[in-house]
Design an enzyme around this catalytic site. Structure first.
Site, PDB file in Angstrom:
ATOM      1  N   CYS A  80       0.831  -1.211   0.000  1.00 48.40           N
ATOM      2  CA  CYS A  80       0.000   0.000   0.000  1.00 48.40           C
ATOM      3  C   CYS A  80       0.859   1.253   0.000  1.00 48.40           C
ATOM      4  O   CYS A  80       0.346   2.360   0.128  1.00 48.40           O
ATOM      5  CB  CYS A  80      -0.933  -0.006   1.216  1.00 48.40           C
ATOM      6  SG  CYS A  80      -0.047   0.106   2.788  1.00 48.40           S
ATOM      7  N   CYS A 133       4.917   1.960   3.974  1.00 47.84           N
ATOM      8  CA  CYS A 133       6.258   2.039   4.563  1.00 47.84           C
ATOM      9  C   CYS A 133       7.006   3.263   4.056  1.00 47.84           C
ATOM     10  O   CYS A 133       7.722   3.922   4.813  1.00 47.84           O
ATOM     11  CB  CYS A 133       7.030   0.756   4.267  1.00 47.84           C
ATOM     12  SG  CYS A 133       6.384  -0.688   5.152  1.00 47.84           S
ATOM     13  N   CYS A 138       4.778  -6.993   5.033  1.00 44.42           N
ATOM     14  CA  CYS A 138       4.565  -7.641   3.731  1.00 44.42           C
ATOM     15  C   CYS A 138       5.880  -8.129   3.134  1.00 44.42           C
ATOM     16  O   CYS A 138       5.980  -9.249   2.649  1.00 44.42           O
ATOM     17  CB  CYS A 138       3.871  -6.675   2.769  1.00 44.42           C
ATOM     18  SG  CYS A 138       2.271  -6.088   3.342  1.00 44.42           S
ATOM     19  N   CYS A 169       3.727  -2.876  10.575  1.00 43.22           N
ATOM     20  CA  CYS A 169       2.856  -2.373   9.507  1.00 43.22           C
ATOM     21  C   CYS A 169       2.351  -0.986   9.872  1.00 43.22           C
ATOM     22  O   CYS A 169       1.366  -0.867  10.595  1.00 43.22           O
ATOM     23  CB  CYS A 169       1.687  -3.344   9.313  1.00 43.22           C
ATOM     24  SG  CYS A 169       0.665  -3.008   7.867  1.00 43.22           S
ATOM     25  N   HIS A 172       3.836  -6.398  25.403  1.00 46.20           N
ATOM     26  CA  HIS A 172       3.268  -6.491  26.750  1.00 46.20           C
ATOM     27  C   HIS A 172       4.278  -6.050  27.806  1.00 46.20           C
ATOM     28  O   HIS A 172       3.912  -5.442  28.821  1.00 46.20           O
ATOM     29  CB  HIS A 172       2.823  -7.943  27.003  1.00 46.20           C
ATOM     30  CG  HIS A 172       2.158  -8.163  28.320  1.00 46.20           C
ATOM     31  ND1 HIS A 172       0.904  -7.672  28.625  1.00 46.20           N
ATOM     32  CD2 HIS A 172       2.580  -8.841  29.431  1.00 46.20           C
ATOM     33  CE1 HIS A 172       0.572  -8.039  29.852  1.00 46.20           C
ATOM     34  NE2 HIS A 172       1.571  -8.743  30.359  1.00 46.20           N
ATOM     35  N   CYS A 200       4.299  -2.113  27.697  1.00 42.46           N
ATOM     36  CA  CYS A 200       3.030  -1.404  27.499  1.00 42.46           C
ATOM     37  C   CYS A 200       2.657  -0.575  28.728  1.00 42.46           C
ATOM     38  O   CYS A 200       2.759  -1.052  29.869  1.00 42.46           O
ATOM     39  CB  CYS A 200       1.916  -2.393  27.184  1.00 42.46           C
ATOM     40  SG  CYS A 200       0.326  -1.592  26.847  1.00 42.46           S
ATOM     41  N   CYS A 260      -6.291  -2.407  30.377  1.00 47.31           N
ATOM     42  CA  CYS A 260      -5.686  -3.391  29.473  1.00 47.31           C
ATOM     43  C   CYS A 260      -6.664  -3.811  28.375  1.00 47.31           C
ATOM     44  O   CYS A 260      -7.854  -4.032  28.621  1.00 47.31           O
ATOM     45  CB  CYS A 260      -5.252  -4.611  30.268  1.00 47.31           C
ATOM     46  SG  CYS A 260      -4.493  -5.902  29.257  1.00 47.31           S
ATOM     47  N   CYS A 279      -6.070  -7.686  22.096  1.00 51.50           N
ATOM     48  CA  CYS A 279      -4.659  -7.284  22.008  1.00 51.50           C
ATOM     49  C   CYS A 279      -3.740  -8.499  21.960  1.00 51.50           C
ATOM     50  O   CYS A 279      -3.837  -9.413  22.778  1.00 51.50           O
ATOM     51  CB  CYS A 279      -4.291  -6.410  23.201  1.00 51.50           C
ATOM     52  SG  CYS A 279      -2.592  -5.805  23.136  1.00 51.50           S
ATOM     53  N   CYS A 290       7.403  -1.233  20.190  1.00 51.19           N
ATOM     54  CA  CYS A 290       6.425  -0.175  19.915  1.00 51.19           C
ATOM     55  C   CYS A 290       6.075   0.635  21.164  1.00 51.19           C
ATOM     56  O   CYS A 290       5.858   1.842  21.081  1.00 51.19           O
ATOM     57  CB  CYS A 290       5.144  -0.765  19.333  1.00 51.19           C
ATOM     58  SG  CYS A 290       5.318  -1.399  17.649  1.00 51.19           S
ATOM     59  N   CYS A 336      -0.153   2.150  18.317  1.00 52.43           N
ATOM     60  CA  CYS A 336      -1.511   1.588  18.313  1.00 52.43           C
ATOM     61  C   CYS A 336      -2.165   1.585  19.693  1.00 52.43           C
ATOM     62  O   CYS A 336      -3.286   2.070  19.870  1.00 52.43           O
ATOM     63  CB  CYS A 336      -1.496   0.174  17.745  1.00 52.43           C
ATOM     64  SG  CYS A 336      -0.839   0.058  16.066  1.00 52.43           S
ATOM     65  N   CYS A 394      -3.135  -4.375  19.979  1.00 57.02           N
ATOM     66  CA  CYS A 394      -2.036  -4.774  19.100  1.00 57.02           C
ATOM     67  C   CYS A 394      -2.509  -5.887  18.167  1.00 57.02           C
ATOM     68  O   CYS A 394      -3.128  -6.860  18.594  1.00 57.02           O
ATOM     69  CB  CYS A 394      -0.858  -5.256  19.938  1.00 57.02           C
ATOM     70  SG  CYS A 394       0.494  -5.978  18.989  1.00 57.02           S
ATOM     71  N   CYS A 418       1.576  -7.148  14.251  1.00 54.99           N
ATOM     72  CA  CYS A 418       2.058  -6.989  12.871  1.00 54.99           C
ATOM     73  C   CYS A 418       3.547  -7.229  12.691  1.00 54.99           C
ATOM     74  O   CYS A 418       4.013  -7.307  11.553  1.00 54.99           O
ATOM     75  CB  CYS A 418       1.668  -5.613  12.334  1.00 54.99           C
ATOM     76  SG  CYS A 418       2.513  -4.227  13.125  1.00 54.99           S
TER      77      CYS A 418
END
Length: 316
Positions: free
Chosen positions: A67, A70, A162, A194, A232, A235, A259, A265, A274, A286, A293, A296
């Protein structure tokens, strides 16, 4: 180059012309050192080594089934932007979305770069294998074109889910696969998510250009320091998990930070940084935006981690 002038000095001058000071560049290298567990004291030496390679290293950026997210993620980053480093300072010879050339001029430039070799190949998007007609570039099969380019590359970077493992395109009939399923005997690094996190892409590149070696990779071909722990683990909702506080009502402001495990998630089984490395110059990720989550950065994404909003205990 003037007599007595080093290549790194020329490189720093080029960085300055692009709006990146030596101080900013060393700061970027220092962040790379921290990400890979290297003593930041070595940052100036690594910066000098990377700068020497920045001014001469060609890059080919190929896009398969994708798409273009990136590339968009890369262009949205700041201070100094990886876009400045990758597209202005490194010699990007081919990028289907961003290059000014088109048609035969673009293809001739690509073929010349492949012929000369010694470049870094970046793959964005999955590779169709069921039928060459699913992705053609100037009457050539993308699969054949990519394998031909990878054969002469000194390093292949698969950016995004991808390119790394097939990602969402696996849902179709194209036989979409990631680079690791296509290439054998090629120096390959997977940078899944992603979209790709620009800091990971630039950090991995700068590490390679500074040390002339790959960072330590895990069994999935990912740099260990970016994928060592689960989401996790880092987070900000973790304390609510430990307290047994799980979000049930999306519209209840009093539990908005609870949570998201029971809302689907996949953070407990997803290896990624992340939670401590936000997108868009540290704006969000996210979970911070209220979304569970999706996993990805995992090879199982998407099919084995779907549906998104279903409790992981209920997913077969």
């Amino acid at each position: 180059m003037k007599k007595g002038q080093s290549l790194s000095e020329v490189g720093y001058q080029r960085l300055e012309r692009k709006g990146i000071s030596r101080r900013d560049f060393i700061k970027l290298i220092s962040m790379t050192c921290l990400a890979f567990g290297i003593d930041p004291v070595l940052a100036p030496k690594m910066a000098d080594a990377a700068t020497e390679n920045l001014v001469k290293k060609p890059i080919i950026w190929m896009q398969g089934l994708s798409c273009t997210g990136c590339s968009e993620s890369l262009l949205s980053s700041l201070d100094p932007s990886p876009e400045q480093i990758l597209l202005d300072v490194l010699s990007v010879r081919f990028h289907p979305t961003l290059m000014a050339a088109s048609g035969s001029d673009a293809v001739d430039g690509l073929n010349e770069c492949i012929k000369n070799g010694s470049y870094i190949l970046v793959l964005e998007g999955a590779i169709p294998t069921a039928d060459p007609r699913y992705c053609m570039v100037e009457n050539q099969s993308f699969l054949d074109l990519f394998k031909n380019a990878a054969a002469k590359a000194e390093l292949v970077l698969a950016v995004g889910s991808c390119a790394s493992y097939g990602g969402i395109p696996r849902a179709g009939i194209t036989g979409a696969k990631g680079a690791r399923d296509i290439l054998k005997g090629v120096k390959l690094v997977n940078l899944p998510s992603c979209p790709v996190k620009p800091t990971r892409l630039v950090g991995t590149l700068l590490y390679y250009l500074s040390n002339n070696a790959l960072p330590r990779l895990d069994e999935e071909g990912r740099p260990v320091n970016y994928y060592r722990y689960t989401l996790h683990d880092s987070c900000f909702r973790r304390l609510h998990y430990e307290s047994g506080e799980f979000l049930q009502d999306w519209n209840n402001p009093d539990t908005a930070d609870w949570c998201l495990y029971e809302k689907g998630c996949k953070g407990q089984e997803t290896f990624t940084t992340c939670g401590g490395d936000f997108w868009n110059d540290g704006v969000s990720f996210c979970g911070f935006a209220g979304s569970p989550c999706a996993g990805c950065s995992q090879p199982e994404y998407y099919d084995q981690l779907a549906p998104l909003f279903q409790n992981p205990k209920e997913v077969k």
